[in-house]
Design a protein around this motif. Structure first.
Motif, PDB file in Angstrom:
ATOM      1  N   PHE A  67      25.969 -18.190  -0.312  1.00  0.00           N
ATOM      2  CA  PHE A  67      26.653 -17.597   0.830  1.00  0.00           C
ATOM      3  C   PHE A  67      26.437 -18.484   2.063  1.00  0.00           C
ATOM      4  O   PHE A  67      25.763 -19.506   2.008  1.00  0.00           O
ATOM      5  CB  PHE A  67      26.151 -16.168   1.046  1.00  0.00           C
ATOM      6  CG  PHE A  67      26.590 -15.220  -0.031  1.00  0.00           C
ATOM      7  CD1 PHE A  67      27.865 -14.675  -0.012  1.00  0.00           C
ATOM      8  CD2 PHE A  67      25.740 -14.889  -1.088  1.00  0.00           C
ATOM      9  CE1 PHE A  67      28.287 -13.812  -1.007  1.00  0.00           C
ATOM     10  CE2 PHE A  67      26.146 -14.028  -2.087  1.00  0.00           C
ATOM     11  CZ  PHE A  67      27.427 -13.481  -2.055  1.00  0.00           C
ATOM     12  N   ALA A  68      27.017 -18.084   3.190  1.00  0.00           N
ATOM     13  CA  ALA A  68      27.081 -18.950   4.371  1.00  0.00           C
ATOM     14  C   ALA A  68      25.736 -19.079   5.074  1.00  0.00           C
ATOM     15  O   ALA A  68      24.865 -18.217   4.977  1.00  0.00           O
ATOM     16  CB  ALA A  68      28.125 -18.412   5.346  1.00  0.00           C
ATOM     17  N   ARG A  69      25.606 -20.160   5.799  1.00  0.00           N
ATOM     18  CA  ARG A  69      24.448 -20.370   6.663  1.00  0.00           C
ATOM     19  C   ARG A  69      24.802 -19.885   8.068  1.00  0.00           C
ATOM     20  O   ARG A  69      25.973 -19.798   8.440  1.00  0.00           O
ATOM     21  CB  ARG A  69      24.034 -21.839   6.676  1.00  0.00           C
ATOM     22  CG  ARG A  69      24.926 -22.743   7.472  1.00  0.00           C
ATOM     23  CD  ARG A  69      24.641 -24.207   7.169  1.00  0.00           C
ATOM     24  NE  ARG A  69      25.214 -25.104   8.157  1.00  0.00           N
ATOM     25  CZ  ARG A  69      26.489 -25.419   8.243  1.00  0.00           C
ATOM     26  NH1 ARG A  69      27.360 -24.906   7.411  1.00  0.00           N
ATOM     27  NH2 ARG A  69      26.915 -26.259   9.177  1.00  0.00           N
ATOM     28  N   TYR A  70      23.767 -19.599   8.865  1.00  0.00           N
ATOM     29  CA  TYR A  70      24.018 -19.085  10.206  1.00  0.00           C
ATOM     30  C   TYR A  70      22.778 -19.268  11.072  1.00  0.00           C
ATOM     31  O   TYR A  70      21.683 -19.546  10.584  1.00  0.00           O
ATOM     32  CB  TYR A  70      24.412 -17.597  10.158  1.00  0.00           C
ATOM     33  CG  TYR A  70      23.302 -16.654   9.726  1.00  0.00           C
ATOM     34  CD1 TYR A  70      22.529 -15.962  10.665  1.00  0.00           C
ATOM     35  CD2 TYR A  70      23.010 -16.449   8.370  1.00  0.00           C
ATOM     36  CE1 TYR A  70      21.517 -15.094  10.275  1.00  0.00           C
ATOM     37  CE2 TYR A  70      21.998 -15.586   7.976  1.00  0.00           C
ATOM     38  CZ  TYR A  70      21.254 -14.919   8.932  1.00  0.00           C
ATOM     39  OH  TYR A  70      20.245 -14.069   8.545  1.00  0.00           O
ATOM     40  N   TYR A  71      22.987 -19.122  12.355  1.00  0.00           N
ATOM     41  CA  TYR A  71      21.858 -18.975  13.278  1.00  0.00           C
ATOM     42  C   TYR A  71      22.117 -17.750  14.148  1.00  0.00           C
ATOM     43  O   TYR A  71      23.243 -17.232  14.204  1.00  0.00           O
ATOM     44  CB  TYR A  71      21.633 -20.233  14.123  1.00  0.00           C
ATOM     45  CG  TYR A  71      22.760 -20.639  15.051  1.00  0.00           C
ATOM     46  CD1 TYR A  71      22.836 -20.143  16.353  1.00  0.00           C
ATOM     47  CD2 TYR A  71      23.731 -21.557  14.648  1.00  0.00           C
ATOM     48  CE1 TYR A  71      23.846 -20.527  17.218  1.00  0.00           C
ATOM     49  CE2 TYR A  71      24.749 -21.949  15.503  1.00  0.00           C
ATOM     50  CZ  TYR A  71      24.803 -21.431  16.782  1.00  0.00           C
ATOM     51  OH  TYR A  71      25.812 -21.822  17.638  1.00  0.00           O
ATOM     52  N   VAL A  72      21.081 -17.238  14.775  1.00  0.00           N
ATOM     53  CA  VAL A  72      21.230 -16.125  15.708  1.00  0.00           C
ATOM     54  C   VAL A  72      20.893 -16.622  17.109  1.00  0.00           C
ATOM     55  O   VAL A  72      19.976 -17.418  17.299  1.00  0.00           O
ATOM     56  CB  VAL A  72      20.358 -14.912  15.331  1.00  0.00           C
ATOM     57  CG1 VAL A  72      20.916 -14.221  14.103  1.00  0.00           C
ATOM     58  CG2 VAL A  72      18.907 -15.299  15.117  1.00  0.00           C
ATOM     59  N   GLU A  73      21.658 -16.138  18.074  1.00  0.00           N
ATOM     60  CA  GLU A  73      21.553 -16.612  19.450  1.00  0.00           C
ATOM     61  C   GLU A  73      21.334 -15.432  20.384  1.00  0.00           C
ATOM     62  O   GLU A  73      21.790 -14.318  20.120  1.00  0.00           O
ATOM     63  CB  GLU A  73      22.847 -17.351  19.813  1.00  0.00           C
ATOM     64  CG  GLU A  73      22.834 -18.043  21.157  1.00  0.00           C
ATOM     65  CD  GLU A  73      24.115 -18.806  21.401  1.00  0.00           C
ATOM     66  OE1 GLU A  73      24.137 -20.021  21.125  1.00  0.00           O
ATOM     67  OE2 GLU A  73      25.108 -18.189  21.836  1.00  0.00           O
ATOM     68  N   ASN A  74      20.632 -15.701  21.484  1.00  0.00           N
ATOM     69  CA  ASN A  74      20.366 -14.706  22.516  1.00  0.00           C
ATOM     70  C   ASN A  74      19.316 -13.686  22.053  1.00  0.00           C
ATOM     71  O   ASN A  74      19.463 -12.478  22.242  1.00  0.00           O
ATOM     72  CB  ASN A  74      21.649 -13.992  22.951  1.00  0.00           C
ATOM     73  CG  ASN A  74      21.554 -13.447  24.356  1.00  0.00           C
ATOM     74  OD1 ASN A  74      20.902 -14.028  25.221  1.00  0.00           O
ATOM     75  ND2 ASN A  74      22.201 -12.320  24.597  1.00  0.00           N
ATOM     76  N   VAL A  75      18.231 -14.212  21.500  1.00  0.00           N
ATOM     77  CA  VAL A  75      17.114 -13.384  21.031  1.00  0.00           C
ATOM     78  C   VAL A  75      15.983 -13.472  22.058  1.00  0.00           C
ATOM     79  O   VAL A  75      15.389 -14.540  22.249  1.00  0.00           O
ATOM     80  CB  VAL A  75      16.621 -13.864  19.651  1.00  0.00           C
ATOM     81  CG1 VAL A  75      15.467 -12.990  19.170  1.00  0.00           C
ATOM     82  CG2 VAL A  75      17.766 -13.871  18.647  1.00  0.00           C
ATOM     83  N   PHE A  76      15.674 -12.359  22.718  1.00  0.00           N
ATOM     84  CA  PHE A  76      14.648 -12.375  23.758  1.00  0.00           C
ATOM     85  C   PHE A  76      13.299 -12.820  23.194  1.00  0.00           C
ATOM     86  O   PHE A  76      12.568 -13.594  23.836  1.00  0.00           O
ATOM     87  CB  PHE A  76      14.521 -10.988  24.388  1.00  0.00           C
ATOM     88  CG  PHE A  76      13.456 -10.910  25.443  1.00  0.00           C
ATOM     89  CD1 PHE A  76      13.649 -11.500  26.691  1.00  0.00           C
ATOM     90  CD2 PHE A  76      12.247 -10.264  25.202  1.00  0.00           C
ATOM     91  CE1 PHE A  76      12.667 -11.436  27.672  1.00  0.00           C
ATOM     92  CE2 PHE A  76      11.265 -10.202  26.171  1.00  0.00           C
ATOM     93  CZ  PHE A  76      11.476 -10.787  27.410  1.00  0.00           C
ATOM     94  N   GLU A  77      12.963 -12.352  22.007  1.00  0.00           N
ATOM     95  CA  GLU A  77      11.667 -12.682  21.401  1.00  0.00           C
ATOM     96  C   GLU A  77      11.550 -14.166  21.046  1.00  0.00           C
ATOM     97  O   GLU A  77      10.456 -14.659  20.774  1.00  0.00           O
ATOM     98  CB  GLU A  77      11.440 -11.825  20.158  1.00  0.00           C
ATOM     99  CG  GLU A  77      11.122 -10.366  20.453  1.00  0.00           C
ATOM    100  CD  GLU A  77      12.339  -9.550  20.866  1.00  0.00           C
ATOM    101  OE1 GLU A  77      12.176  -8.367  21.199  1.00  0.00           O
ATOM    102  OE2 GLU A  77      13.472 -10.100  20.856  1.00  0.00           O
ATOM    103  N   ALA A  78      12.672 -14.892  21.041  1.00  0.00           N
ATOM    104  CA  ALA A  78      12.647 -16.332  20.747  1.00  0.00           C
ATOM    105  C   ALA A  78      12.595 -17.180  22.012  1.00  0.00           C
ATOM    106  O   ALA A  78      12.605 -18.413  21.930  1.00  0.00           O
ATOM    107  CB  ALA A  78      13.877 -16.712  19.920  1.00  0.00           C
ATOM    108  N   LEU A  79      12.545 -16.544  23.179  1.00  0.00           N
ATOM    109  CA  LEU A  79      12.510 -17.285  24.442  1.00  0.00           C
ATOM    110  C   LEU A  79      11.151 -17.950  24.591  1.00  0.00           C
ATOM    111  O   LEU A  79      10.145 -17.285  24.848  1.00  0.00           O
ATOM    112  CB  LEU A  79      12.776 -16.328  25.606  1.00  0.00           C
ATOM    113  CG  LEU A  79      12.804 -16.947  27.010  1.00  0.00           C
ATOM    114  CD1 LEU A  79      13.976 -17.909  27.148  1.00  0.00           C
ATOM    115  CD2 LEU A  79      12.884 -15.851  28.072  1.00  0.00           C
TER     116      LEU A  79
END
Length: 728
Positions: free
Chosen positions: A242-254
């Motif tokens: 299946f497809a690859r992806y990233y997630v954006e706008n994650v406060f915990e990743a700041l």
């Protein structure tokens, strides 16, 4: 015919002046305030528009007029609209020696220091955000776009979807409907993330990105439901996955310097400073508009915006937002359209995005020597009914979308909305697709008699120039497009698939691809080509191009007919040099002679093909070597050379489950010649070729084997931007 409207070089009697420190109550006839401060320049473009309209009402508009913008920053929070009553000839130009900036952003101040996720950050309160009066998805710091926090960290790192309920991996998924659900792998996503509905999944596959805000995550099953529906099934382009992806706008990743996060419910903006940045020495700007200028004519009513010119202006800081392409999907890809779903993106080129400078029914207008930077959509758009316009000498940089797009009525639609006779020349278009990765440097869809030449296009994640918008042999208006002398490089960058430095669609009689310099095209899984004549591309002349260093072949034709490919240099393709993947009819099965199969796919003559161990021609044996192969490719009088000294060969190839290219069938050049191809071609080292540096001097053929075959020298040093004095 395109009318070349010229601009005044210095102020003249009757001109108007605008200054950020001016006053719209003044006359605008003085470049500076008068000694008694009772008159002077206007303060805004809107003020200049009103002054000109007032002159017209009083019958005092005597002819060409220039509005001179003094240096400084002109802030706007909504587009400036010019309608047919604002027509010229009128020029809006930078005052000599000064730099006016039309700025759609506001400076963010009043920072204090805080701790976020164990990292020192700055924070400021923005009450308008908490009150839902304003929001933004872009932030610019000291003239640079800065990223929202993403996971996994690193631009080359991705998560992989574990499963898509109701969808299998096998099959032709880019023609099937999308989804609003998928199963994440254990530990990748967290249902307890702060402001979960503001987190966006960006899935990457084929030639598009799917930007999917999260609606919910089931903590027991890792089932993710998204607010918007994907366009394609969420599978990868190649392989059993299946497809690859990233997630954006994650406060915990700041956490990383340069990252920022907008906490909309609390109205707080967080920023992690880079080394040496302090609130006092750092300029942080958030945009308040998505667009700057709109020329708003009405082609069906015969009302045009005519003879306006914008020259030497800078347009800076504009935002992006998610736009539903439902109407476009219903028109072009009904199999993807669901009236109950808001869709995440369109299947190709992010063509639904507007331009930050846009025009409808503009006639004989000019945008010249302007800078468009730090914006969220395309830079410039010529829409329905735009005729005789010139886009010349601009720099379009750091765009969330593409550089320049153009389209009008389709075949059979109202002729008043036809778009054509426009020029796009000598523009520096680079560092685009920063948000909508599938955007194009220059996109021409439904248009005719278009000049796309001498542009320098680079650092895009998808194609450099794309022309045509009809799949197969359907009737359409695209014709007589001149794609000449462009320098196109660093395209694809390994993020998406199925792209070309120059990409064409559909039958285009009169279209010419000539004198272009194309190199460094990097695909993700498949399809990194320099010149790519896709679905039904026909009647196109391709000559005098230098194309090399591509992940796939420098030249690829999917299917089409009666194209002429001559006097080019194709070199150092990672998967061979020249390929045809379907016969003229477009059939995928064994060839059946029918009307479309009576035509050659393309004629390939008097070209130089240089390889480094890869085959010269790539394609299925049944397509290229059967008894009717001459109907697919008419190839002869070419100069062929393998730098390793091996005999040039032909082969078939495919991708394995990990998207690695593998050769499945080799056949020698002699077998290719026995099919009727390249009987008079020569295997010899081009004497103008430098083996160690892998460079080609295409301007000197005299005395070489190329000269004996009748090839004409050409010089790609002319490709790209010309000096300003040669642009008119």
């Amino acid at each position: 015919m395109t009318v070349k409207q010229t601009a005044a070089e210095r102020p003249a009697d009757g001109d108007l002046f605008v200054d950020p420190d001016g006053d719209d109550a003044w006359s605008g006839t003085h470049p500076e305030p008068t000694d008694d401060s009772t008159d002077g320049p206007l303060a805004t473009l809107e003020g200049a528009k009103r002054a000109i309209r007032d002159r017209k009402r009083r019958a005092e508009f005597a002819g060409p007029l220039t509005v001179w913008l003094r240096g400084g920053r002109y802030t706007i929070d909504e587009p400036i609209t010019f309608d047919p009553d604002d027509g010229g000839p009128i020029t809006y130009a930078a005052y000599p020696g000064e730099k006016p900036v039309i700025d759609g952003g506001v400076r963010i101040d009043n920072w204090s220091e805080t701790d976020v996720n164990g990292t020192t950050a700055w924070v400021t309160n923005l009450p308008a955000i908490a009150q839902d009066e304003w929001s933004f998805a872009s932030l610019f710091v000291d003239g640079e776009r800065r990223p929202r926090p993403r996971l996994p960290k690193g631009e080359d790192e991705f998560f992989w979807i574990e499963d898509v309920p109701g969808a299998g991996i096998d099959g032709d998924h880019f023609t099937s409907a999308g989804t609003r659900e998928f199963i994440a792998r254990e530990g990748d996503l967290d249902p307890d993330w702060q402001n979960l509905s503001d987190v966006e999944v960006v899935a990457l596959h084929y030639w598009i990105e799917e930007r999917l805000p999260i609606e919910s995550i089931d903590p027991q099953t890792n089932r993710v439901r998204t607010e918007l529906g994907s366009v394609f099934s969420l599978v990868d382009d190649v392989g059993d996955r299946f497809a690859r992806y990233y997630v954006e706008n994650v406060f915990e990743a700041l956490s990383d310097p340069g990252e920022w996060y907008l906490d909309r419910p609390d109205g707080k903006l967080y920023y992690v400073p880079k080394a040496g940045e302090t609130p006092e020495n750092t300029t942080i700007v958030a945009p308040k508009t998505t667009r700057f200028v709109e020329l708003a004519g009405d082609p069906e009513a015969g009302e045009h915006v005519e003879y306006l010119r914008f020259q030497g202006l800078t347009f800076r800081h504009a935002d992006w937002e998610q736009l539903d392409p439902a109407a476009e999907l219903e028109t072009y890809w009904p199999q993807h359209y669901d009236p109950e779903t808001v869709h995440a993106n369109v299947p190709q080129a992010a063509f639904h995005l507007p331009g930050v400078l846009s025009a409808t029914s503009a006639r004989h207008c000019v945008i010249k020597d302007c800078t468009i930077e730090h914006v969220g959509f395309y830079g410039i758009e010529l829409g329905d009914g735009c005729r005789g316009n010139r886009i010349v000498g601009n720099e379009i940089v750091d765009t969330g979308g593409g550089g320049m797009k153009m389209s009008g009525a389709r075949s059979g639609e109202d002729r008043s909305r036809l778009t054509g006779e426009n020029q796009v020349t000598d523009n520096h278009i680079h560092d685009g697709g920063r948000v909508f990765h599938s955007s194009i440097g220059v996109l021409v869809r439904h248009a005719f008699d278009i000049d796309v030449s001498h542009n320098h296009i680079h650092d895009y994640y998808y194609s450099g120039v794309s022309v045509g918008w009809v799949w197969g042999y359907t009737e359409h208006v695209t014709r007589d497009i001149r794609i000449e002398n462009n320098h196109i490089h660093d395209i694809g960058k390994g993020l998406l698939s199925d792209m070309g430095g120059i990409y064409t669609l559909g039958s285009q009689p009169g279209t010419v691809v000539r004198g272009n310099h194309i190199h460094d095209v990097r695909r993700r899984n498949y399809g990194g080509w320099a010149i790519y004549t896709d679905e039904g591309s026909s009647h196109i002349l391709i000559e005098n191009n230098l194309a090399y260093d591509t992940d796939s072949q420098p030249f690829h034709q999917h299917y089409g007919r009666e194209n002429i490919v001559r006097n080019n240099v194709f070199a150092f393709g990672g998967e061979g040099q020249v390929t045809l993947t379907r016969p003229a009819s477009g059939r995928t099965s064994e060839r059946v002679l029918a009307s479309d199969d009576e035509y050659a796919s393309f004629t390939f003559q008097r070209n130089i093909v240089v390889t480094d161990g890869q085959p010269v021609f790539v394609g299925r044996r049944s397509l290229l070597l059967d008894d009717d192969a001459y109907r697919s490719i008419l190839s002869d009088a070419n100069l062929l050379w393998d730098v390793g000294g091996d005999e040039p060969r032909c082969a078939s190839g495919t991708y394995d489950a990990e998207a690695n290219w593998i050769w499945t069938d080799d056949y020698p050049l002699e077998e290719w010649r026995e099919s009727g191809c390249d009987r008079h071609s020569v295997v010899a080292e081009p004497e103008f070729f430098e083996s160690e540096t892998r460079t080609l001097d295409t301007s000197v053929f005299e005395g070489s084997p190329a000269d004996e075959l009748g090839l004409d020298p050409f010089n790609v040093e002319d490709a790209g931007l010309r000096p300003p004095e040669k642009r008119d």
